[in-house]
Each structure stands twice: as structure tokens, then as C-alpha cells.
Design an enzyme around this catalytic site. Structure first.
Site, PDB file in Angstrom:
ATOM      1  CB  THR A  79     -17.830   7.960 -47.380  1.00  0.00           C
ATOM      2  OG1 THR A  79     -18.070   8.930 -48.368  1.00  0.00           O
ATOM      3  CG2 THR A  79     -16.646   8.375 -46.561  1.00  0.00           C
ATOM      4  NE  ARG A  82     -18.817  17.307 -53.381  1.00  0.00           N
ATOM      5  CZ  ARG A  82     -18.963  16.282 -52.555  1.00  0.00           C
ATOM      6  NH1 ARG A  82     -18.127  15.263 -52.592  1.00  0.00           N
ATOM      7  NH2 ARG A  82     -19.930  16.263 -51.667  1.00  0.00           N
ATOM      8  CG  ASP A  87     -18.158  15.122 -45.613  1.00  0.00           C
ATOM      9  OD1 ASP A  87     -18.159  14.631 -46.773  1.00  0.00           O
ATOM     10  OD2 ASP A  87     -18.656  14.524 -44.649  1.00  0.00           O
ATOM     11  CB  THR A 133     -20.731   8.183 -44.562  1.00  0.00           C
ATOM     12  OG1 THR A 133     -21.773   7.660 -43.749  1.00  0.00           O
ATOM     13  CG2 THR A 133     -19.442   7.457 -44.244  1.00  0.00           C
ATOM     14  N   GLY A 134     -22.127  10.763 -45.870  1.00  0.00           N
ATOM     15  CA  GLY A 134     -23.393  11.401 -46.242  1.00  0.00           C
ATOM     16  C   GLY A 134     -23.174  12.683 -47.008  1.00  0.00           C
TER      17      GLY A 134
HETATM   18  N1  ASP Z   1     -19.461  12.558 -47.626  1.00  0.00           N
HETATM   19  C1  ASP Z   1     -19.025  12.149 -48.938  1.00  0.00           C
HETATM   20  C2  ASP Z   1     -18.929  13.342 -49.828  1.00  0.00           C
HETATM   21  O1  ASP Z   1     -19.764  14.218 -49.730  1.00  0.00           O
HETATM   22  C3  ASP Z   1     -19.918  11.165 -49.577  1.00  0.00           C
HETATM   23  C4  ASP Z   1     -20.480  10.107 -48.699  1.00  0.00           C
HETATM   24  O2  ASP Z   1     -20.197  10.036 -47.543  1.00  0.00           O
HETATM   25  O3  ASP Z   1     -21.227   9.260 -49.148  1.00  0.00           O
HETATM   26  O4  ASP Z   1     -18.065  13.369 -50.660  1.00  0.00           O
END
Ligand code: ASP
Length: 411
Positions: free
Chosen positions: A239, A267, A270, A290-291
Site C-alpha cells: 500500500t 473484501r 483498512d 500499511t500492513g
Molecule cells: N492495509 C492493506 C490492506 O489490508 C494492505 C497493505 O497495507 O499492505 O488492504
């Protein structure tokens, strides 16, 4: 042989696969921990590491009087347009049906407005669609088909977002997981059991051999095979968040993503959730994430951080507190937290900032980083709550108990 996503990979096997998750290969300064500084400089832009290459241009724009949200959007548009960044926009890794679905949101501090879109197909610059929702509707959030139709009405072009590169990785995932997917109880299920130790020494060489054979059959070029296999074994997140603050103290933020690879259709993570993936308060600052999206939604991460700073915490303390809430949600159970990761990018109104993460990186050689431009462009390592690196599904062997002891933030 069918292999469940809840099987796990041994450290030894990972160690033998000498490739990175994101392969960004950017020119960066020697990383140093972020978040230690007390005061800040203005103007300043902070973002996730994959925005590094776009910071110079956005900083010049901001310095010359450009709007803070425009500056942040200039940064995130880079990875959205880049077919090689398979975590955002064009070329993002698709959902389990092979369709790219994008999420984004933005907040404009000076006018205290917000816009957001979730689960959007066929439109690559969803951060700009989020801005259009903010500017041209009386709503804050549009999702799915409605969001796509709104974007087209506003002049955004429909295009196929699935590149050949991402399609082949998805195809490899499909073939490899022909009997396993993301259905079923997740990590947060009270009955979740960490996987039993399989006889990995016998299984893994055979598994990897099979995957390599499949990858070649699908036509994945030899130089991309190892990274494709890695993405199939560890469905990546990815992200970009960016926050920008100008000389006058105006501040804005935005976040955009293709979300978790191979997710269930529909889906939403966040990233488009105001308060989770991004939150900006003109009186306090801006934060983004991110995460592991599911975990971040449950702690309203970005909003929690802003409220923490409003009540006097530094950017570093505010971010660490949000991370601790994620740890608390799993009662510090490292068998579960091992499969979660989170990075927060925190910018206070005075220019002080921090990059914090749950783990030090995806792998030991891929530390989490925050990219910063305050006249000096750099990428800095985030400050991690827990020592070691995370792995997403499939779960990894339990991590040593002394990890907990070593972390000053868990005492
Ligand atoms: N937070 C993002 C999600 O869950 C993915 C990411 O940040 O890598 O869609």
C-alpha cells in the site's frame, strides 16, 4: 499433493530463498531509525517506502505553495501508475478471482473534508477518485460498482488493471492452492490453532520444486520465478500512505492500495477507512497505515494516533500505543502476532514525525521504512515494537519467548 495455507515454512527454507518481497531496488540513503527527533521542519512530506521516487517532485510542488493534499496525491499517483508496483493501482495483485480491486481515501486538513472509495475495479487512480468523492458529492465513501460508475462519470478511464505479470502470479497461486484459500476462520478466531510442525525437511524441497515447475508451465520468466513463488507462499500486503505539511502548517493525507493479495472478492481493508488507513486533523496532524488491514481497522489505528498526539504524546509514543493495542487484541500471543504486521506513518502539525512498525521488517533484509522529504530526501528504518521480522500467511513457526522480553514496549 495439496498444501494448506496453514502449513508453514521453516526459517531455513526462507533463508535459502534469496529474494525480497517487494523488490523495490530504489536508491536510498543508509537507513537510520525514524522517529527519534523532537521538533520538526516544515514543509515536510512522509510516506511509505514505495513513494520514495516521487517525493522530490511533490516536495518542490509543496514548497512552491501547492496544496498539501495535491502534494500527497502526486506521491501516491506514482505507484498507482506504475505497473511494476504490484501492491497499488495498475498491476496490483488481484483478488482470488483474478480481479484487481482497489481501495483509497484522502483527507484535506485545511477544509476538514474527506473522501473514500472501496472495492473499485477498472480505474487505476483511486486516490483521485476518493478526492473526487470528497469534492463532487455530498458523501464520504462510495464502493464497488457505484464508485466505478461515479469515476467514469467524472472522466476517469476504465482500463484492465491486471497486468500479465500479476495475472501469472495469481495463476500460480490458483494452481498451488487449488484446494486451499482464504475461506475459513482467521487468526482472530478464538479457536485458531497454530499449525503443527510438518516434516518440512521432506516436504519443502518437493513443494518448491513443484511450484517452480508450475511457474515455468504458466510462462513466468525465470528471473521472476522466485519472487512469484514467494508471493504465493506469503500473499503480500502493500500500500502507500502519504501525509504532507506545508510551511503554514496546513496538513493532508491519503492512502491507496490494491489490498491483500488473493483476498475474497468484495473484501475491503483498512486503507479506505477514514480513521484506520488514514486520518488527518488540521489541529493535530496526519497519520496513515500499511500492513494487516483487518487488525488496523479494529484499533482505528490512524485516528487513535491522532487522538494520542492531541493528548500530548509524541508521534513515536502515539504510534507505539496503537501498535500495543494490536498486541493487546491478541493478548500478546506471539503465535498469532507473528502473522500480523503493521506500519504507521505519523506526522505532527509542527513537522515532528515517526515511522513505527509492529515488526522490524518482512524479512531480516527488508526492514520497514518511512520515506521523508523536508528539504532532504531520505528513507529511514521504522522503530519496531517487536524484534524480528513478520511473515504473513502461511503461519511461521512460533517465535522465541524472549522476543517479548527484549521489547521495551511490551514491559
Ligand atoms: N492495509 C492493506 C490492506 O489490508 C494492505 C497493505 O497495507 O499492505 O488492504
Amino acid at each position: 499433493m495439496s498444501v494448506s495455507r496453514r502449513d508453514f515454512l521453516t526459517t531455513a527454507v526462507v533463508g535459502s530463498l534469496s529474494f525480497g518481497l517487494h523488490g523495490q531496488g530504489r536508491e536510498e540513503q543508509e537507513p537510520r531509525p525514524a522517529g527519534a527527533q523532537a521538533g520538526g521542519k516544515r514543509p515536510i512530506i512522509v510516506c511509505a517506502g514505495n513513494g520514495y521516487n516521487y517525493l522530490d517532485d511533490a516536495y518542490k510542488f509543496l514548497k512552491n505553495g501547492g496544496d498539501t493534499l495535491e502534494a500527497a496525491l502526486r506521491v501516491v499517483k506514482g505507484p498507482e501508475d506504475d505497473p511494476k508496483d504490484d501492491s497499488v493501482g495498475l498491476g496490483g495483485l488481484p483478488n482470488e478471482e483474478g480481479v484487481v480491486e482497489l481501495d483509497a481515501c484522502c483527507m484535506h486538513g485545511p477544509t476538514r473534508r474527506a473522501g473514500s472509495v472501496g472495492g473499485v475495479r477498472n480505474i487505476k487512480n483511486v486516490s483521485l477518485v476518493a478526492k473526487a468523492v470528497m469534492e463532487h458529492t455530498g458523501h464520504v465513501m462510495l464502493v464497488g460498482e457505484g464508485a466505478e460508475r461515479f469515476a467514469v462519470a467524472r472522466g476517469f478511464a476504465r482500463e484492465n488493471l491486471l497486468t500479465e505479470h500479476s495475472r501469472k502470479i495469481w495463476m500460480l497461486w490458483k494452481e498451488y492452492h487449488s484446494t486451499d484459500d482464504w475461506w475459513g476462520p482467521g487468526l482472530a478466531d478464538p479457536h485458531f490453532q497454530p499449525p503443527a510442525l510438518p516434516p518440512h525437511s521432506e516436504l519443502w524441497p518437493e513443494r518448491l520444486r513443484k511450484l517452480a515447475e508450475m511457474a515455468s508451465g504458466i510462462g513466468i520468466e525465470p528471473e521472476f520465478r522466485q519472487s512469484a513463488i514467494w508471493k504465493v507462499l506469503f500473499p503480500p500486503t502493500g500500500t502507500i500512505h502519504c501525509s504532507a505539511l506545508n510551511e503554514k502548517g496546513e496538513i493532508s493525507g491519503c492512502t491507496t492500495t490494491s489490498g491483500l493479495a488473493f483476498k475474497l472478492p468484495g473484501r475491503v481493508g483498512d486503507s479506505p477507512i477514514i480513521a484506520a488507513g488514514c486520518y488527518t486533523d488540521q489541529d493535530v496532524g496526519s497519520a496513515g497505515a500499511t500492513g494487516s488491514g483487518e487488525e488496523n481497522i479494529k484499533v482505528a489505528g490512524a485516528h487513535t494516533i491522532i487522538e494520542n498526539m492531541r493528548h500530548g504524546m509524541s508521534p513515536l509514543e502515539a504510534g507505539m500505543d496503537a501498535l500495543k493495542r494490536i498486541v493487546r487484541n491478541y493478548n500478546s500471543d506471539m503465535n498469532k502476532l507473528r502473522f500480523v504486521d503493521m506500519t504507521y506513518y505519523v506526522l505532527r502539525k509542527d513537522g515532528a514525525y515517526a515511522g513505527v512498525s509492529l515488526w522490524e521488517g518482512y524479512t531480516p533484509d527488508k526492514p520497514h521504512k518511512i520515506a521523508v522529504h523536508d528539504g532532504n530526501l531520505r528513507a529511514e528504518k521504522t522503530v519496531a515494537l517487536l524484534k524480528g521480522s513478520s511473515q504473513e500467511f502461511p503461519p511461521f513457526p512460533p517465535i522465541p519467548e524472549d522476543l517479548k522480553k527484549d521489547s521495551e514496549y511490551l514491559k
